[in-house]
Design a protein around this motif. Structure first.
Motif, short mmCIF file in Angstrom:
data_model
loop_
_atom_site.label_atom_id
_atom_site.label_comp_id
_atom_site.label_asym_id
_atom_site.label_seq_id
_atom_site.Cartn_x
_atom_site.Cartn_y
_atom_site.Cartn_z
N ARG A 514 0.86 -1.22 -0.15
CA ARG A 514 0.05 0.02 -0.01
C ARG A 514 0.75 1.20 -0.05
O ARG A 514 1.94 1.25 0.26
N TYR A 515 0.33 2.47 -0.06
CA TYR A 515 0.88 3.73 -0.31
C TYR A 515 0.91 4.37 1.06
O TYR A 515 -0.32 4.43 1.69
N GLY A 516 2.03 4.54 1.59
CA GLY A 516 1.97 5.09 2.87
C GLY A 516 3.11 4.42 3.71
O GLY A 516 3.84 3.60 3.45
N GLU A 517 3.33 4.88 5.01
CA GLU A 517 4.43 4.15 5.91
C GLU A 517 5.94 4.32 5.35
O GLU A 517 6.30 5.31 4.88
N GLN A 518 6.29 3.23 4.93
CA GLN A 518 7.75 3.29 4.19
C GLN A 518 7.87 3.67 2.63
O GLN A 518 8.91 3.97 2.25
N THR A 519 6.73 3.39 2.21
CA THR A 519 6.64 3.59 0.66
C THR A 519 7.05 5.25 0.18
O THR A 519 7.60 5.34 -0.74
N PRO A 520 6.69 6.11 0.77
CA PRO A 520 6.87 7.58 0.19
C PRO A 520 8.54 7.62 0.24
O PRO A 520 9.18 8.50 -0.51
N GLU A 521 9.34 7.15 1.27
CA GLU A 521 10.64 7.22 1.17
C GLU A 521 11.29 6.37 -0.01
O GLU A 521 12.12 6.81 -0.59
N MET A 522 10.59 5.05 -0.43
CA MET A 522 11.15 4.53 -1.65
C MET A 522 10.78 5.24 -3.01
O MET A 522 11.66 5.45 -3.92
N LEU A 523 9.72 5.72 -2.78
CA LEU A 523 9.23 6.60 -4.03
C LEU A 523 9.91 8.11 -4.20
O LEU A 523 10.25 8.40 -5.39
N GLY A 524 10.38 8.59 -3.07
CA GLY A 524 11.23 9.72 -3.09
C GLY A 524 12.60 9.31 -3.69
O GLY A 524 13.17 10.19 -4.46
N PHE A 525 13.23 8.38 -3.29
CA PHE A 525 14.61 7.95 -3.75
C PHE A 525 14.25 7.68 -5.39
O PHE A 525 14.92 7.99 -6.15
N CYS A 526 13.38 7.03 -5.78
CA CYS A 526 12.98 6.94 -7.15
C CYS A 526 13.03 8.20 -7.93
O CYS A 526 13.35 8.34 -9.03
N ARG A 527 12.21 8.98 -7.39
CA ARG A 527 12.03 10.18 -8.16
C ARG A 527 13.25 11.11 -8.27
O ARG A 527 13.45 11.67 -9.23
N MET A 528 14.04 11.24 -7.12
CA MET A 528 15.41 11.66 -7.42
C MET A 528 16.29 10.96 -8.33
O MET A 528 16.95 11.79 -9.26
N CYS A 529 16.20 9.73 -8.48
CA CYS A 529 17.04 9.10 -9.56
C CYS A 529 16.40 9.15 -10.97
O CYS A 529 17.12 9.19 -11.99
N ALA A 530 15.13 9.38 -11.31
CA ALA A 530 14.46 9.99 -12.55
C ALA A 530 14.50 11.02 -12.83
O ALA A 530 14.12 11.38 -13.92
N MET A 531 15.12 12.06 -11.86
CA MET A 531 14.80 13.51 -12.22
C MET A 531 15.67 13.83 -13.67
O MET A 531 16.85 13.18 -13.86
N THR A 532 15.11 14.61 -14.30
CA THR A 532 15.88 15.02 -15.76
C THR A 532 16.69 16.35 -15.22
O THR A 532 16.65 16.69 -13.91
N GLU A 533 17.60 16.97 -16.02
CA GLU A 533 18.32 18.02 -15.54
C GLU A 533 17.43 19.42 -15.44
O GLU A 533 17.68 19.85 -14.13
N SER A 534 16.36 19.69 -15.83
CA SER A 534 15.70 20.83 -15.48
C SER A 534 14.86 20.29 -14.29
O SER A 534 14.71 21.34 -13.52
N GLU A 535 14.48 19.32 -13.99
CA GLU A 535 13.57 18.98 -12.95
C GLU A 535 14.68 18.83 -11.52
O GLU A 535 14.18 19.49 -10.60
N LEU A 536 15.83 18.53 -11.92
CA LEU A 536 16.77 18.59 -10.65
C LEU A 536 17.14 20.13 -10.43
O LEU A 536 17.37 20.37 -9.34
N ASN A 537 17.45 20.90 -11.49
CA ASN A 537 17.68 22.12 -11.18
C ASN A 537 16.37 22.93 -10.31
O ASN A 537 16.70 23.83 -9.91
N THR A 538 15.26 22.67 -10.75
CA THR A 538 14.09 23.47 -10.22
C THR A 538 14.20 22.76 -8.68
O THR A 538 13.80 23.70 -7.77
N PHE A 539 14.43 21.50 -8.48
CA PHE A 539 14.23 20.94 -7.23
C PHE A 539 15.50 21.63 -6.31
O PHE A 539 15.03 22.27 -5.11
N VAL A 540 16.47 22.01 -6.93
CA VAL A 540 17.50 22.37 -6.12
C VAL A 540 17.38 23.96 -5.93
O VAL A 540 17.64 24.53 -4.66
N LYS A 541 16.80 24.63 -6.85
CA LYS A 541 16.51 26.14 -6.76
C LYS A 541 15.37 26.46 -5.81
O LYS A 541 15.58 27.46 -4.78
N LYS A 542 14.53 25.60 -5.63
CA LYS A 542 13.54 25.70 -4.59
C LYS A 542 13.93 25.67 -3.26
O LYS A 542 13.24 26.26 -2.40
N ARG A 543 15.25 24.98 -3.08
CA ARG A 543 15.42 24.72 -1.82
C ARG A 543 16.75 25.71 -1.53
O ARG A 543 17.61 25.21 -0.48
#
Length: 691
Positions: A514-543
């Protein structure tokens, strides 16, 4: 009035006066009914003269009992016993007081009075009824049946009185009475009501024994260690009159209900002196030696394990010997002791890694303590493992006088696991003891369960030695890693290094279906690994840039006391890497789907094969079955993720209107997926749709 003055004659002798009085009362002559006492009055006076004041006190007790004032009845019966010397009268008083104690639910005192009644008059069936009833109320049904049957035998061997005066023919004498109304055998004559009471009691107890299957009751055998433990607890003030233990197999037993239990019924009370707590352990000789050596102790369970071994070596000298004697000598269902045959059945399961880690940890801790503490070194490694398993399979976390502690609670640790919970337990400071109450109705003869909490099967399996075929909290392990060939791998690794020591190595995510508990951490890791250059730049710029991310993540956060906490800030944890775009989410889901496929390939058997084995239910042993249930649960979790990723990928390609239509059509089919679809997928599809 007389027509003429009476002649003055000398008075008749006393004997003649009594005869005239009796004769006049018998004939009922006019004018003599009020002036001369009747025969019944004379007999009543003689009776009172012979019995004395105690008889009237007994009558007060009888009246109080009839009025349901049982405390007052006990007082009167006790007062009547003080000057009573005749055994048969004492038997009646003890019998009556036993009945009053039973009405007050003081069954210990009722039992003592019933025994005294039998001792005073061993030929009186009613005394055996009282004894059987008091014993029955303490849940000793077999012993109660013996007393009932003995009393019934006395009814059969002795003639009975008529049930009522009206059933006796005119001129008949009472059976068993001599002309003077005395019993020829000198013993009390049983009545029909005594026999009926005993017959009903025998039938009732036999039916209850059959229903409860008391032939499998553990603590009924005086030679059984469980009998000694139960007696030890009861003599010390523990109370569990509604419970008894049954043995199913040699190493499998459970606790059952003696009767129908309503919600909020207290079914167990164990005083503090019987609870083996961590504080008690730390005050022992072996644990004091461990403290003095300043050796590092990894688990709080180790203190209790060391104390348990010390007390086991003391044998009968230990206060806890009756409890220690019922503890299992071995744990054949715990996978720490599995041989190659059963370990091979777990091929592909992450439980193998858990077993290896547990064995390694126990070895390291034992070697470290034994090297520094001679008092501990006398215990073998096998003994230490045994003690640790006793603790982990039976421990309760309680609060004693607002102080958290762990404790081993005799009898309470006999309840098996079941969800949803049927009972609740806690330590009650006012009563200085451990209490278990019911939260739902439990039928007579039904097993009484405790809840060990919601856990994955691997925790039940490795820690307790059992598995649940239907367990919503099962988990599976998927291994994911950052692709070194990714052009942005270096930048991503720098950010991920805050959370992961080696981003390029495989990361294990242990997740439920199910979605919840430990799964958001796994999805967060995968989202970071799958980011394109523009997505990564936007992610870093926001922070505020990578430096700010690293600085904020590693900066100490203030807790409620204002003290620094050097854990990474929660707002920069992987679980808070939020969904970025539909395309990024699809790539992340593809990583998870591939990881699930790889994990499934590690198992040599399929889901269909394991389900067929369970349906056939033809296993070599309980360990064989547990291994199949364990690996099947993991496969089902992995299959859920394969299905969820495929459904999510399809829905992310839809227009928003089509997406909403699909959501409505599949709503409530899979609530765990619905949460992910509404919370994550819907905003992404909506943002990707041009209206």
């Amino acid at each position: 009035p007389f027509p003429h003055p009476p002649v003055n004659l000398p008075p008749p002798p006393p004997r003649m006066r009594r005869r005239r009085a009796a004769k006049g009362a018998h004939k009922g002559k006019p004018g003599q009914g009020s002036a001369v006492a009747s025969v019944s009055d004379i007999r009543e006076r003689r009776k009172r003269h012979l019995i004395g004041k105690e008889e009237s006190v007994k009558e007060l007790g009888d009246r109080a009992f009839a009025e349901r004032n049982f405390e007052k009845a006990v007082e009167h019966y006790t007062l009547a016993m003080k000057n009573e010397k005749r055994k048969k009268s004492l038997a009646v008083l003890h019998s009556n007081r036993s009945a009053a104690h039973c009405a007050l639910e003081k069954f210990g005192k009722a039992l003592n009075d019933a025994k005294a009644a039998v001792t005073a008059d061993p030929t009186w069936p009613k005394a055996y009824f009282r004894l059987g009833y008091a014993v029955e109320k303490t849940s000793e049904f077999k012993e109660a049946l013996e007393h009932y049957e003995k009393g019934l035998g006395l009814c059969s061997s002795q003639p009975q009185q008529f049930a009522s005066p009206g059933s006796r023919k005119k001129g008949d004498k009472k059976r068993g009475d001599d002309p003077n109304g005395k019993d020829k055998r000198g013993s009390r004559i049983p009545t029909i009501s005594d026999k009926v009471l005993l017959q009903d009691a025998v039938a009732r107890v036999k039916a209850k024994c059959k229903l409860l299957k008391l032939e499998t009751r553990i603590e009924a055998d005086e030679k059984d260690p469980f009998y000694r433990m139960v007696r030890w607890l009861k003599e010390g003030g523990a109370k569990f009159p509604h419970l008894y233990m049954r043995r199913y197999r040699s190493n499998h037993r459970g606790v059952h209900a003696m009767g129908n239990l309503a919600p909020q019924t207290q079914i167990l009370y164990v005083p503090l002196k019987f609870i083996m707590t961590s504080e008690m352990a730390r005050a022992s000789a072996v644990c004091k030696a461990m403290t003095a050596s300043k050796v590092s102790v990894d688990s709080s369970h180790t203190w209790l394990a060391a104390y348990l071994l010390q007390e086991r070596d003391r044998k009968e000298k230990s206060f806890f010997h009756p409890y220690i004697s019922i503890l299992p000598k071995e744990f054949p269902t715990i996978p720490l002791f599995f041989g190659k045959e059963f370990l091979d059945m777990l091929e592909g399961s992450f439980s193998l890694d858990k077993i290896d880690r547990r064995n390694k940890h126990l070895h390291e801790e034992y070697d470290r303590i034994a090297a520094k503490v001679p008092e501990f070194a006398r215990f073998k490694y096998e003994d230490f493992v045994w003690a640790r398993l006793v603790v982990i399979t039976r421990i309760f976390g309680i609060n004693v006088k607002k102080q958290k502690t762990d404790g081993l609670v005799p009898y309470a640790d006999m309840l098996n696991h079941k969800l949803p919970r049927e009972t609740t337990w806690c330590y009650v400071d006012d009563r200085e003891g451990f209490v278990i109450n019911t939260v739902k109705p439990i039928g007579i003869g039904d097993e009484v369960f405790d809840s060990y909490g919601r856990k994955c099967n691997h925790r039940f399996f490795v820690n307790y030695g059992f598995t649940l075929e239907k367990n919503e909290d099962n988990e599976a392990v998927m291994r994911l890693k950052l692709d070194k060939k990714d052009p942005l791998a270096k930048r991503k690794a720098t950010i991920l290094s805050v959370f992961v020591h080696h981003p390029y190595e495989e990361m294990e995510f242990q997740v439920p279906p199910r979605y919840g508990e430990q799964t958001p951490e796994m999805l967060g890791f995968c989202r970071m690994c799958a980011m394109t250059e523009s997505e990564l730049n936007t992610f870093v710029k926001k922070r505020g840039g990578v430096r700010n991310i690293l600085a904020a993540a590693l900066a100490p956060s203030n807790d409620q006391n204002g003290k620094g906490n050097h854990e990474p800030a929660k707002k920069f944890s992987m679980e808070n890497i939020e969904p970025i775009s539909a395309a990024n989410e699809r790539k992340a889901l593809e990583m998870i789907r591939e990881a699930a496929k790889v994990a499934l390939k590690r198992f040599p058997t399929t889901v269909e094969h394991d389900e067929a084995l369970l349906k056939k239910d033809d296993f070599k042993s309980i360990n064989h079955r547990n291994c199949v249930v364990m690996r099947l649960g993991e496969k089902k979790v992995l299959n859920w993720w394969l299905s969820a990723c495929a459904r999510a990928d399809e829905m992310l390609r839809m227009s928003f209107l089509r997406f909403r239509s699909r959501i409505k059509s599949i709503m409530y089919e899979d609530l765990d997926f619905d949460t992910y679809a509404e919370g994550v997928l819907e905003p992404l599809v909506k943002a990707n749709t041009i209206f």
